[in-house]
Enzyme design. Sequence first.
Site, PDB file in Angstrom:
ATOM      1  N   LYS A  69      44.788  36.166  42.305  1.00 22.71           N
ATOM      2  CA  LYS A  69      44.631  36.764  43.638  1.00 22.71           C
ATOM      3  C   LYS A  69      43.465  36.125  44.383  1.00 22.71           C
ATOM      4  O   LYS A  69      43.145  36.507  45.507  1.00 22.71           O
ATOM      5  CB  LYS A  69      44.419  38.276  43.515  1.00 22.71           C
ATOM      6  CG  LYS A  69      45.664  39.009  43.005  1.00 22.71           C
ATOM      7  CD  LYS A  69      45.470  40.495  43.046  1.00 22.71           C
ATOM      8  CE  LYS A  69      46.459  41.253  42.181  1.00 22.71           C
ATOM      9  NZ  LYS A  69      47.807  41.333  42.722  1.00 22.71           N
ATOM     10  N   ASP A 114      37.992  48.212  39.359  1.00 26.45           N
ATOM     11  CA  ASP A 114      39.073  47.228  39.456  1.00 26.45           C
ATOM     12  C   ASP A 114      38.866  46.449  40.766  1.00 26.45           C
ATOM     13  O   ASP A 114      39.083  46.982  41.855  1.00 26.45           O
ATOM     14  CB  ASP A 114      40.405  47.998  39.461  1.00 26.45           C
ATOM     15  CG  ASP A 114      41.586  47.103  39.773  1.00 26.45           C
ATOM     16  OD1 ASP A 114      41.396  45.897  39.987  1.00 26.45           O
ATOM     17  OD2 ASP A 114      42.711  47.639  39.821  1.00 26.45           O
ATOM     18  N   HIS A 132      46.221  51.404  41.328  1.00 24.49           N
ATOM     19  CA  HIS A 132      47.329  50.566  40.846  1.00 24.49           C
ATOM     20  C   HIS A 132      47.670  51.043  39.429  1.00 24.49           C
ATOM     21  O   HIS A 132      46.780  51.463  38.682  1.00 24.49           O
ATOM     22  CB  HIS A 132      46.847  49.118  40.820  1.00 24.49           C
ATOM     23  CG  HIS A 132      47.899  48.103  40.532  1.00 24.49           C
ATOM     24  ND1 HIS A 132      48.363  47.864  39.263  1.00 24.49           N
ATOM     25  CD2 HIS A 132      48.569  47.253  41.342  1.00 24.49           C
ATOM     26  CE1 HIS A 132      49.271  46.903  39.305  1.00 24.49           C
ATOM     27  NE2 HIS A 132      49.420  46.513  40.557  1.00 24.49           N
TER      28      HIS A 132
HETATM   29  C1  LIG Z   1      44.306  46.888  42.742  1.00 24.23           C
HETATM   30  C2  LIG Z   1      45.051  46.136  41.683  1.00 24.23           C
HETATM   31  N1  LIG Z   1      44.690  46.274  40.412  1.00 24.23           N
HETATM   32  C3  LIG Z   1      45.306  45.615  39.423  1.00 24.23           C
HETATM   33  C4  LIG Z   1      46.345  44.773  39.701  1.00 24.23           C
HETATM   34  C5  LIG Z   1      47.021  44.080  38.558  1.00 24.23           C
HETATM   35  O1  LIG Z   1      46.846  42.718  38.661  1.00 24.23           O
HETATM   36  P1  LIG Z   1      47.619  41.778  37.618  1.00 24.23           P
HETATM   37  O2  LIG Z   1      49.072  41.996  37.859  1.00 24.23           O
HETATM   38  O3  LIG Z   1      47.170  40.411  37.995  1.00 24.23           O
HETATM   39  O4  LIG Z   1      47.191  42.198  36.274  1.00 24.23           O
HETATM   40  C6  LIG Z   1      46.772  44.593  41.000  1.00 24.23           C
HETATM   41  C7  LIG Z   1      47.920  43.716  41.315  1.00 24.23           C
HETATM   42  O5  LIG Z   1      48.528  43.784  42.333  1.00 24.23           O
HETATM   43  C8  LIG Z   1      46.103  45.283  42.029  1.00 24.23           C
HETATM   44  O6  LIG Z   1      46.480  45.159  43.295  1.00 24.23           O
END
Ligand SMILES: Cc1ncc(COP(=O)(O)O)c(C=O)c1O
Length: 407
Positions: free
Chosen positions: A221, A195, A119
């Site tokens: 989430k 992550d 991500h």
């Molecule tokens: C794998 C992963 N990492 C990080 C994030 C970032 O999350 P946030 O937008 O809550 O910071 C997401 C969000 O979709 C994600 O799917």
Amino acid sequence: MNPWAEDFPILNEKMNGKRLAYLDNAATVQRPVPVLRAVDEFYRTENANPHRGLYELSVKATERYENARHTVKEFIGADKDCEVIFTRNASESLNLVAYSYGLNFLHEGDEIVLPVSEHHSNLVPWQMVAQAKGVKLVYLYPDKEGRLTDDEMEKITPKAKILALAHVSNVLGSVYPVRKIADKAHSVGAVVVVDCAQSIPHFKVNVKDLGADFMAFSGHKMMAPMGIGVLYGREELLNKMPPFLRGGEMIEYVHEQSATFAPLPQKFEAGTQNVGGAVGLEAAIHYLQKVGYDKIAETEQALLNYTLDGLAEVPHITVYGGTKNRRDRCGVISFNVDGVHPHDVASILDADGVAIRAGHHCAQPLMDYLGVNATCRASLYFYNTREDIDQFLSSLKRVRGWLGLGT
Ligand SMILES: Cc1ncc(COP(=O)(O)O)c(C=O)c1O
């Protein structure tokens, strides 16, 4: 009627006059009533600025906040409460590591190793470190079934100083073998940043078992309110890192020209914190534990199989990530419909009450690797039902016909 609707009233809402089939759980999940109640109760009866007042209400708020930290510590298997830093979300947690660790402990010629499926939150901060410090980004490429093979792991050499990877890919749904890769990274002296944004809502995460030096996730989430996240860091590493954000509450003493900083975790928690969010996160953890990860995994695996089998019957569909290998993957299903832009697919499904995501999913390097600009993504949670999937599949079958394309 969804069997979970009593706890998740939103699941009874109608969208475009149709029953809601909410299949965008990788973006954010819904919150159950006990979480909403816990936040409401906090603001009704215990709200004050923690760590600041000497009066009873502030002491209560401090207790609620620190109890939430302790609950998170137990939940993720950390050694100490002070290894749990509250942030706004996974993105902020990962930025904290990049700015505070990456900019200060990496040097020219070092390497940061990461899967191309990361991500942007676990990729763009590392690009910043790479550009600022003359560090190279080395990418690992998953195979067609979304797996990282042993050959790819050979790219982790003694030059690697950071291994950054998601436990679960938010596009492919792959569950990466974090422990195995972390062992390899540790054997060459790299620090491992995991992550867990897409894993912790679905299965037990233990930072020790994973071999994580840092671990990030977002509350929203996993049924907590938006705006609360966590960074776990090993105490020894956090202690040697400088603060990320500066200001109130994170100092020990401030002089005109300099300041000394508070011990962990306050050093990394500048300004008034999201205590309501932390209280909500604690309630979400309790709710998750009550439902039970075994039940969550069982329900989601059955729904995943049902969805993948159903998709295999729909013509003109390409699914990205594992379709044969269903053991190392989660209920995040990316796909495209031949000849139809993912945004059009999502709009047509929306008219039928089906909520899916369409776009690059904050993973553009992965999109390039897959040779697409965007995909559709249906993502599951334990409160989804076969009825949701049937609604999704029947709507999907109508997409090409609706646009005048052959079915
Ligand atoms: C794998 C992963 N990492 C990080 C994030 C970032 O999350 P946030 O937008 O809550 O910071 C997401 C969000 O979709 C994600 O799917």
